[in-house]
Write an enzyme that holds these catalytic residues in place. Structure first.
Site, PDB file in Angstrom:
ATOM      1  N   ASP A 194      -1.765  -2.402  -4.454  1.00  0.00           N
ATOM      2  CA  ASP A 194      -2.771  -2.851  -3.491  1.00  0.00           C
ATOM      3  C   ASP A 194      -3.588  -1.617  -3.103  1.00  0.00           C
ATOM      4  O   ASP A 194      -4.151  -0.954  -3.955  1.00  0.00           O
ATOM      5  CB  ASP A 194      -2.108  -3.521  -2.300  1.00  0.00           C
ATOM      6  CG  ASP A 194      -3.105  -4.283  -1.429  1.00  0.00           C
ATOM      7  OD1 ASP A 194      -4.238  -4.490  -1.873  1.00  0.00           O
ATOM      8  OD2 ASP A 194      -2.750  -4.660  -0.303  1.00  0.00           O
ATOM      9  N   ASP A 230       0.841  -1.192   0.000  1.00  0.00           N
ATOM     10  CA  ASP A 230       0.000   0.000   0.000  1.00  0.00           C
ATOM     11  C   ASP A 230       0.880   1.247   0.000  1.00  0.00           C
ATOM     12  O   ASP A 230       2.062   1.197   0.342  1.00  0.00           O
ATOM     13  CB  ASP A 230      -0.884   0.041   1.255  1.00  0.00           C
ATOM     14  CG  ASP A 230      -1.721  -1.211   1.429  1.00  0.00           C
ATOM     15  OD1 ASP A 230      -2.248  -1.708   0.421  1.00  0.00           O
ATOM     16  OD2 ASP A 230      -1.838  -1.689   2.582  1.00  0.00           O
ATOM     17  N   ASP A 257      -4.696   1.504   3.952  1.00  0.00           N
ATOM     18  CA  ASP A 257      -5.377   0.411   4.646  1.00  0.00           C
ATOM     19  C   ASP A 257      -5.176   0.559   6.142  1.00  0.00           C
ATOM     20  O   ASP A 257      -4.061   0.876   6.601  1.00  0.00           O
ATOM     21  CB  ASP A 257      -4.849  -0.946   4.185  1.00  0.00           C
ATOM     22  CG  ASP A 257      -5.337  -1.328   2.790  1.00  0.00           C
ATOM     23  OD1 ASP A 257      -6.042  -0.510   2.165  1.00  0.00           O
ATOM     24  OD2 ASP A 257      -4.996  -2.432   2.325  1.00  0.00           O
ATOM     25  N   ARG A 289     -13.951   0.870  -2.659  1.00  0.00           N
ATOM     26  CA  ARG A 289     -13.334   1.016  -1.329  1.00  0.00           C
ATOM     27  C   ARG A 289     -13.025   2.470  -1.000  1.00  0.00           C
ATOM     28  O   ARG A 289     -11.871   2.863  -0.890  1.00  0.00           O
ATOM     29  CB  ARG A 289     -12.063   0.170  -1.204  1.00  0.00           C
ATOM     30  CG  ARG A 289     -12.292  -1.309  -1.401  1.00  0.00           C
ATOM     31  CD  ARG A 289     -11.024  -2.103  -1.138  1.00  0.00           C
ATOM     32  NE  ARG A 289     -11.241  -3.534  -1.366  1.00  0.00           N
ATOM     33  CZ  ARG A 289     -10.311  -4.471  -1.225  1.00  0.00           C
ATOM     34  NH1 ARG A 289      -9.092  -4.124  -0.843  1.00  0.00           N
ATOM     35  NH2 ARG A 289     -10.584  -5.734  -1.456  1.00  0.00           N
TER      36      ARG A 289
END
Length: 445
Positions: A258, A218, A262, A315
């Site tokens: 990714d 990430d 997160d 997301r």
């Protein structure tokens, strides 16, 4: 030249402007705590001060990856208060030998070849075999070792009691895997973060209907972190958008990224405000898996305020378990797969968000864009959001997508949560104006 500095920077707080009052920016010391931390980061009697009060020797200006790594270590006392100012572009792949050379796939795993790796799954990409070709076992090993070496190179961890901030228009972290691992009392602001390219992304034939690529890194990951404020940052794929990725199985681009941000494994009391998330597929994941309830129950309390999500496929955020408040955010660009993902045992309160997707078709008979994604959760409530300037009716959309298990009772209310402070902008026009002008790093940063 590596320097420590005790000088001040102008941080455009403009708190009155957050309320739509149009006040001028307020100069402040970069190490000073924000004047009242809104949302979950400041709730329940807490606050976030970052590196406020740092000793002069623990105020750093950094210009290389090696300098940033040294500043994070802070003279062997990484959790002491520290302020780290990023003055120029810093690339996570920069070699430690001082040459400025950027490491690549063959530096991490000489001999690795993605085409050969793919061939070991067969022409349809369904089944891996070490014996399909004489090089398959070698390619499997090279992919694994190369991935681990790349992680060791690009991962930089932010410890507790840190302010990490950009100080100029070229203050970018390029291909850095920035992580928080059990850290607390952290401020990250005025930075531009370009997501790393995973040279060793994995093909998973059983993921989805026909398989998917899964990348590892990430732009930023928070693991078991608490009391964190992320503000006025930009998160993006930057120079390496998915549209330029090589083509893999079934004509799908090889997914080399990714997430952008997160937050997982029991992290708690976090506010993400006034930032931009652009040009990315899976942007924000809250809670890493349905089986992590033992870590995440009662935690993952996160606020997203006045952020700009542009050309995000999904997301924004996708939530498991957490009590998440998303208010005054602006969603633009291409219509998404979904924006707000209602995952297992999540409790999302959406409030006065603006959805202005291109060709959204709201009110024209073609249907409104999919905002609420049903991903195993049941609780979702919206307070007064808009799609194309009209009431969004997101509770009705959630009920349709989730089904009979849907409930608008999330079990919590930002208006009554202990110590939770926020003041939402009241109109769609005010949200659009503010976010378009203020999301992302300050002009002086």
């Amino acid at each position: 030249m590596f320097r420590r500095t005790t000088g001040t920077t102008l941080v455009a707080l403009a708190w009155a402007a957050l309320l739509g009052c149009g006040a001028a920016a307020v100069p402040a010391q970069a190490s000073a705590p924000p004047p009242g931390v809104e949302g979950w980061a400041g709730a329940d009697g807490g606050t976030v001060t970052g590196g406020a009060g740092a000793d002069p020797a623990s105020v750093w200006t950094v210009r290389t990856r090696a300098e940033l790594k040294e500043a994070l270590a802070n003279h062997g006392d990484p959790t002491a208060p520290k302020v780290i100012r990023v003055a120029v572009d810093i690339d996570g792949a920069e070699a430690d030998d001082g040459s400025g050379r950027l490491l690549g796939e063959q530096d991490y795993a000489p001999g690795y070849d993605r085409t050969k790796y793919m061939a070991c799954f067969g022409p349809d990409g369904t089944t891996w075999s070490d014996t399909r070709h004489d090089y398959c076992k070698q390619q499997r090993t090279l992919r694994q070792t190369g991935s681990n070496r790349q992680k060791l190179q690009i991962q930089l961890t932010v410890p507790s009691n840190t302010t990490l901030e950009g100080t100029g228009e070229h203050a970018r972290l390029l291909g850095v895997f920035l992580t928080v691992n059990t850290g607390s009392n952290i401020i990250v602001r005025d930075l531009r973060l370009e997501a790393p390219v995973d040279h060793f992304t994995t093909w998973s034939p059983d993921d989805g209907d026909s398989g998917n690529w899964n990348a590892r890194f990430d732009a930023m990951t928070v693991i078991t972190g608490s009391r964190i404020l992320i503000e006025h940052c930009t998160f993006t794929d930057g120079r390496f958008p998915d549209s330029r990725a090589p083509v893999g199985f079934h004509g799908k681009p090889v997914q080399r990224h990714d997430g952008l941000l997160d937050i997982e494994d029991g992290s708690n009391f976090i506010t993400v405000a006034d930032s931009r998330f652009t040009d990315h597929d899976k942007a924000l994941l809250i809670g890493s898996g349905d089986g992590r309830g033992d870590r995440d129950h009662g935690k993952l309390k996160i606020t997203f305020a006045r952020n700009w999500f542009h050309d995000i496929v999904q997301r924004a955020p996708r939530v498991r378990f957490g009590q998440v408040h998303a208010y005054n955010n602006l969603y633009t660009g291409a219509r998404p797969l979904y924006a707000l993902g209602v995952g297992l045992e999540s409790a999302i309160v959406s409030e006065k968000n603006v959805f202005a997707y291109e060709h959204s078709g709201y009110g024209t008979g073609s249907g409104s864009p999919t905002v609420v994604g049903a991903l195993g959760g049941t609780a979702f409530h919206d307070k007064g959001s808009w799609i194309d300037g009209s009431p969004a009716r997101l509770d009705a959309q959630a009920a349709e997508s989730i089904g009979t298990a849907y409930t608008s009772d999330t079990g919590w209310d930002p208006a009554t949560a202990p110590g939770y402070t926020y003041r939402p902008l009241p109109t769609a026009a005010a949200v659009q104006s503010h976010v378009r002008h203020h999301a992302g790093p300050h002009p002086a940063a």
